[in-house]
Design a protein around this motif. Sequence first.
Motif, short mmCIF file in Angstrom:
data_model
loop_
_atom_site.label_atom_id
_atom_site.label_comp_id
_atom_site.label_asym_id
_atom_site.label_seq_id
_atom_site.Cartn_x
_atom_site.Cartn_y
_atom_site.Cartn_z
N PHE A 14 0.83 -1.20 0.00
CA PHE A 14 0.00 0.00 0.00
C PHE A 14 0.87 1.26 0.00
O PHE A 14 0.68 2.16 -0.79
CB PHE A 14 -0.91 -0.02 1.24
CG PHE A 14 -1.74 1.22 1.41
CD1 PHE A 14 -2.88 1.42 0.66
CD2 PHE A 14 -1.38 2.18 2.34
CE1 PHE A 14 -3.65 2.56 0.82
CE2 PHE A 14 -2.13 3.32 2.51
CZ PHE A 14 -3.27 3.51 1.75
N ALA A 15 1.85 1.29 0.85
CA ALA A 15 2.72 2.47 0.98
C ALA A 15 3.58 2.69 -0.26
O ALA A 15 4.02 3.81 -0.51
CB ALA A 15 3.61 2.33 2.21
N GLU A 64 -7.32 14.11 10.01
CA GLU A 64 -5.99 14.20 10.63
C GLU A 64 -5.20 12.92 10.35
O GLU A 64 -3.99 12.99 10.08
CB GLU A 64 -6.11 14.39 12.14
CG GLU A 64 -6.63 15.74 12.55
CD GLU A 64 -7.01 15.81 14.03
OE1 GLU A 64 -6.95 16.93 14.58
OE2 GLU A 64 -7.37 14.77 14.64
N GLY A 65 -5.88 11.79 10.42
CA GLY A 65 -5.23 10.51 10.14
C GLY A 65 -4.71 10.44 8.71
O GLY A 65 -3.60 9.97 8.47
N ILE A 66 -5.51 10.92 7.76
CA ILE A 66 -5.09 10.94 6.36
C ILE A 66 -3.85 11.82 6.19
O ILE A 66 -2.89 11.44 5.52
CB ILE A 66 -6.24 11.42 5.44
CG1 ILE A 66 -7.33 10.35 5.38
CG2 ILE A 66 -5.72 11.76 4.05
CD1 ILE A 66 -8.60 10.81 4.67
N GLU A 67 -3.88 12.97 6.81
CA GLU A 67 -2.74 13.89 6.73
C GLU A 67 -1.47 13.23 7.27
O GLU A 67 -0.40 13.30 6.65
CB GLU A 67 -3.06 15.16 7.51
CG GLU A 67 -2.00 16.22 7.44
CD GLU A 67 -2.38 17.45 8.24
OE1 GLU A 67 -1.46 18.05 8.84
OE2 GLU A 67 -3.56 17.82 8.28
N ILE A 68 -1.57 12.57 8.41
CA ILE A 68 -0.42 11.91 9.02
C ILE A 68 0.04 10.74 8.16
O ILE A 68 1.25 10.55 7.92
CB ILE A 68 -0.74 11.45 10.45
CG1 ILE A 68 -1.01 12.65 11.35
CG2 ILE A 68 0.38 10.58 11.02
CD1 ILE A 68 -1.63 12.31 12.69
N LEU A 69 -0.91 9.94 7.67
CA LEU A 69 -0.58 8.79 6.83
C LEU A 69 0.19 9.23 5.59
O LEU A 69 1.25 8.68 5.27
CB LEU A 69 -1.87 8.07 6.44
CG LEU A 69 -1.75 6.80 5.62
CD1 LEU A 69 -2.90 5.85 5.96
CD2 LEU A 69 -1.78 7.09 4.14
N LEU A 70 -0.31 10.23 4.90
CA LEU A 70 0.36 10.72 3.69
C LEU A 70 1.75 11.27 4.01
O LEU A 70 2.70 11.05 3.26
CB LEU A 70 -0.50 11.78 3.00
CG LEU A 70 -1.76 11.25 2.32
CD1 LEU A 70 -2.63 12.41 1.85
CD2 LEU A 70 -1.42 10.32 1.17
N ARG A 71 1.86 11.99 5.10
CA ARG A 71 3.16 12.54 5.49
C ARG A 71 4.16 11.41 5.80
O ARG A 71 5.31 11.45 5.37
CB ARG A 71 3.02 13.47 6.69
CG ARG A 71 4.34 14.14 7.08
CD ARG A 71 4.18 15.17 8.17
NE ARG A 71 3.69 14.58 9.40
CZ ARG A 71 2.54 14.93 10.01
NH1 ARG A 71 1.78 15.86 9.51
NH2 ARG A 71 2.17 14.34 11.12
N ILE A 73 4.12 8.31 4.71
CA ILE A 73 4.49 7.62 3.47
C ILE A 73 5.50 8.45 2.69
O ILE A 73 6.51 7.93 2.22
CB ILE A 73 3.24 7.31 2.62
CG1 ILE A 73 2.42 6.19 3.27
CG2 ILE A 73 3.63 6.93 1.19
CD1 ILE A 73 1.10 5.89 2.61
N GLU A 74 5.24 9.73 2.56
CA GLU A 74 6.16 10.60 1.81
C GLU A 74 7.54 10.64 2.46
O GLU A 74 8.56 10.60 1.77
CB GLU A 74 5.58 12.02 1.72
CG GLU A 74 6.38 12.95 0.86
CD GLU A 74 6.47 12.50 -0.59
OE1 GLU A 74 7.53 12.76 -1.20
OE2 GLU A 74 5.52 11.90 -1.11
N GLU A 75 7.59 10.71 3.78
CA GLU A 75 8.87 10.76 4.49
C GLU A 75 9.66 9.47 4.33
O GLU A 75 10.89 9.48 4.41
CB GLU A 75 8.64 11.05 5.97
CG GLU A 75 8.22 12.48 6.25
CD GLU A 75 7.81 12.73 7.70
OE1 GLU A 75 7.76 11.76 8.50
OE2 GLU A 75 7.53 13.88 8.03
N ASN A 76 8.97 8.36 4.11
CA ASN A 76 9.64 7.06 4.02
C ASN A 76 9.97 6.65 2.60
O ASN A 76 10.63 5.63 2.40
CB ASN A 76 8.78 5.98 4.69
CG ASN A 76 8.73 6.15 6.18
OD1 ASN A 76 9.73 6.47 6.79
ND2 ASN A 76 7.57 5.98 6.77
N ARG A 77 9.53 7.42 1.62
CA ARG A 77 9.83 7.08 0.22
C ARG A 77 11.29 7.39 -0.10
O ARG A 77 11.82 8.41 0.30
CB ARG A 77 8.93 7.83 -0.73
CG ARG A 77 7.51 7.31 -0.67
CD ARG A 77 6.69 7.84 -1.79
NE ARG A 77 5.31 7.39 -1.55
CZ ARG A 77 4.53 6.93 -2.47
NH1 ARG A 77 4.94 6.88 -3.71
NH2 ARG A 77 3.32 6.52 -2.19
#
Length: 79
Positions: A14-15, A64-71, A73-77
Amino acid sequence: MGFWETSGFNYHTFADLPERKLIVLINAMTREDIIEWLIWNDPNGIYHDEHSLKELGNILTRSEGIEILLRQIEENRVT
């Protein structure tokens, strides 16, 4: 059954999805599905309602959860 049981995706795959597909799938997720992924990705985070109420005085909203999830994922790419 939740998103993770019916979608065929696991947390890792997913990520790794392209951003457009990721957004489409996130829109199909419930707040609980989002929290489940957040807990998997960051086990030390405060995502469970009980812990969040105790530590922060409120619960994590879906947006808020969506915002954190996207952040996260982006930080871990890897670029």
